[in-house]
Design a protein around this motif. Structure first.
Motif, mmCIF file in Angstrom:
data_model
loop_
_atom_site.group_PDB
_atom_site.id
_atom_site.type_symbol
_atom_site.label_atom_id
_atom_site.label_comp_id
_atom_site.label_asym_id
_atom_site.label_seq_id
_atom_site.Cartn_x
_atom_site.Cartn_y
_atom_site.Cartn_z
ATOM 1 N N VAL A 1 79.182 16.206 21.387
ATOM 2 C CA VAL A 1 78.657 16.508 20.015
ATOM 3 C C VAL A 1 78.334 17.977 20.093
ATOM 4 N N TRP A 2 78.893 18.838 18.954
ATOM 5 C CA TRP A 2 78.563 20.264 19.054
ATOM 6 C C TRP A 2 77.936 20.498 17.690
ATOM 7 N N ILE A 3 76.978 21.132 17.668
ATOM 8 C CA ILE A 3 76.198 21.536 16.158
ATOM 9 C C ILE A 3 75.981 22.947 16.139
ATOM 10 N N GLN A 4 75.813 23.464 14.897
ATOM 11 C CA GLN A 4 75.748 25.031 14.805
ATOM 12 C C GLN A 4 74.505 25.235 14.003
ATOM 13 N N GLY A 5 73.515 26.296 14.503
ATOM 14 C CA GLY A 5 72.543 26.509 13.599
ATOM 15 C C GLY A 5 72.640 28.093 13.111
ATOM 16 N N ALA A 6 71.368 28.612 13.621
ATOM 17 C CA ALA A 6 71.418 30.173 13.271
ATOM 18 C C ALA A 6 72.060 31.195 14.307
ATOM 19 N N GLY A 7 73.308 31.379 13.915
ATOM 20 C CA GLY A 7 74.115 32.238 14.708
ATOM 21 C C GLY A 7 75.196 32.715 13.945
ATOM 22 N N CYS A 8 76.202 33.307 14.560
ATOM 23 C CA CYS A 8 77.658 33.729 14.194
ATOM 24 C C CYS A 8 78.863 32.927 14.130
ATOM 25 N N THR A 9 78.663 31.831 14.940
ATOM 26 C CA THR A 9 80.001 30.965 15.270
ATOM 27 C C THR A 9 80.753 31.826 16.177
ATOM 28 N N GLY A 10 80.500 32.746 16.888
ATOM 29 C CA GLY A 10 81.136 33.527 17.842
ATOM 30 C C GLY A 10 81.414 32.466 19.193
ATOM 31 N N LYS A 66 72.291 8.424 25.276
ATOM 32 C CA LYS A 66 72.490 8.676 26.808
ATOM 33 C C LYS A 66 74.152 8.613 27.116
ATOM 34 N N GLY A 67 75.115 8.748 26.210
ATOM 35 C CA GLY A 67 76.380 8.532 26.841
ATOM 36 C C GLY A 67 76.942 9.979 26.188
ATOM 37 N N PHE A 68 76.412 10.918 25.700
ATOM 38 C CA PHE A 68 76.883 12.164 25.418
ATOM 39 C C PHE A 68 76.279 13.251 25.666
ATOM 40 N N VAL A 69 76.876 14.184 25.597
ATOM 41 C CA VAL A 69 76.354 15.997 25.760
ATOM 42 C C VAL A 69 76.286 16.515 24.282
ATOM 43 N N LEU A 70 75.182 16.918 24.251
ATOM 44 C CA LEU A 70 74.917 17.830 22.862
ATOM 45 C C LEU A 70 75.242 19.095 23.256
ATOM 46 N N VAL A 71 76.083 19.859 22.565
ATOM 47 C CA VAL A 71 76.278 21.195 22.562
ATOM 48 C C VAL A 71 75.496 21.840 21.437
ATOM 49 N N ALA A 107 68.488 11.472 22.357
ATOM 50 C CA ALA A 107 69.538 10.582 22.655
ATOM 51 C C ALA A 107 70.566 11.052 23.621
ATOM 52 N N ALA A 108 70.503 12.413 23.787
ATOM 53 C CA ALA A 108 71.556 12.860 24.724
ATOM 54 C C ALA A 108 71.276 12.726 26.151
ATOM 55 N N LEU A 109 72.449 12.790 27.083
ATOM 56 C CA LEU A 109 72.316 12.858 28.337
ATOM 57 C C LEU A 109 71.793 14.217 29.004
ATOM 58 N N ALA A 110 72.315 15.314 28.353
ATOM 59 C CA ALA A 110 71.759 16.509 28.514
ATOM 60 C C ALA A 110 72.247 17.546 27.322
ATOM 61 N N VAL A 111 71.739 18.447 27.117
ATOM 62 C CA VAL A 111 72.051 19.680 26.171
ATOM 63 C C VAL A 111 72.473 20.895 26.828
ATOM 64 N N LEU A 112 73.799 21.603 26.364
ATOM 65 C CA LEU A 112 74.168 22.635 26.596
ATOM 66 C C LEU A 112 73.858 23.524 25.466
ATOM 67 N N ALA A 167 83.378 20.586 32.875
ATOM 68 C CA ALA A 167 84.622 19.765 33.925
ATOM 69 C C ALA A 167 83.475 19.445 34.909
ATOM 70 N N ALA A 168 82.557 20.436 35.563
ATOM 71 C CA ALA A 168 81.748 20.164 36.563
ATOM 72 C C ALA A 168 80.796 19.124 36.426
ATOM 73 N N ILE A 169 80.216 18.914 35.301
ATOM 74 C CA ILE A 169 79.520 17.855 34.820
ATOM 75 C C ILE A 169 80.159 16.519 34.861
ATOM 76 N N MET A 170 81.563 16.379 34.484
ATOM 77 C CA MET A 170 82.545 15.374 34.378
ATOM 78 C C MET A 170 82.795 15.013 35.886
ATOM 79 N N LEU A 171 82.905 16.039 36.782
ATOM 80 C CA LEU A 171 83.135 15.613 38.078
ATOM 81 C C LEU A 171 81.866 15.147 39.026
ATOM 82 N N ASN A 172 80.775 16.031 38.821
ATOM 83 C CA ASN A 172 79.631 15.975 39.632
ATOM 84 C C ASN A 172 78.502 15.330 38.817
ATOM 85 N N GLY A 173 78.273 15.163 37.476
ATOM 86 C CA GLY A 173 77.299 14.778 37.102
ATOM 87 C C GLY A 173 76.553 16.073 36.603
#
Length: 190
Positions: A1-10, A66-71, A107-112, A167-173
């Motif tokens: 799940v990718w969400i966007q806030g105060a930024g330029c979308t770069g 807990k089944g998704f990563v929030l970006v 609710a996320a497993l982690a946040v990027l 990819a590293a998270i998918m492979l190694n957690g």
């Protein structure tokens, strides 16, 4: 799940312009053997829009707990109860980006935190900072949310750093403390 806030979308543009792999290959092929990347929500590239998209986003914590990563891309405005950045409405009530981040992060497993704005506040958080913009880690600490955060700084974040981290998270957690530098960035890339 990718969400966007105060930024330029770069950062979205950077990831969408990646060449090894291209974003379509990252989403359609196995990113790592036996595992696919599923992009449930991204406001810039998804076909759905309006109420249907906001409802999908709002249902995510229950549907995928807990089944998704929030970006998160962009900093999080907190002044004026977050009203400087509203992302949709539910039942006629505007939903702030801060509300989305808090609910989804819980609710996320982690946040990027992708890019300098999400990772560290970036340009939106510089003085005088009338919007009260914060980076993800500071925002979640302020709200008492303990979900792990991985900072992928850069302005914009390099597409290889993003996809390599996924990819590293998918492979190694999730990366452990020894895998991150003092700023919460993966040592693999920083």
């Amino acid at each position: 799940v990718w969400i966007q806030g105060a930024g330029c979308t770069g950062c979205s543009v950077s990831v969408l312009n990646g060449v090894a792999p291209t974003i379509d290959r990252a989403l359609l092929d196995e990113l790592v053997p036996g595992k696919h990347l599923n992009l449930r929500f991204h406001p810039t590239v998804m076909a759905g829009s309006g109420e249907a998209a906001v409802e999908l986003l709002a249902a995510t914590p229950k549907d995928l707990e807990k089944g998704f990563v929030l970006v998160v891309e962009g900093s999080i405005p907190t002044a004026a109860d977050g009203r400087f950045c509203e992302v949709g409405e539910i039942d006629g009530k505007p939903i702030t980006f801060a509300e989305h981040v808090e609910k989804l992060a819980q609710a996320a497993l982690a946040v990027l935190a992708v890019g300098d704005c999400a990772a560290f506040g970036g340009i939106p958080s510089t003085a005088p900072n009338p919007t009260g913009a914060l980076g993800v880690s500071d925002f979640l600490k302020q709200r008492g949310v303990n979900t792990p955060v991985v900072n992928l700084g850069g302005c914009p974040c390099n597409s290889h750093w993003f996809l390599g981290t996924v990819a590293a998270i998918m492979l190694n957690g999730l990366p452990g403390p020894d895998d991150l530098d003092p700023w919460g960035r993966p040592k693999l890339f920083y």
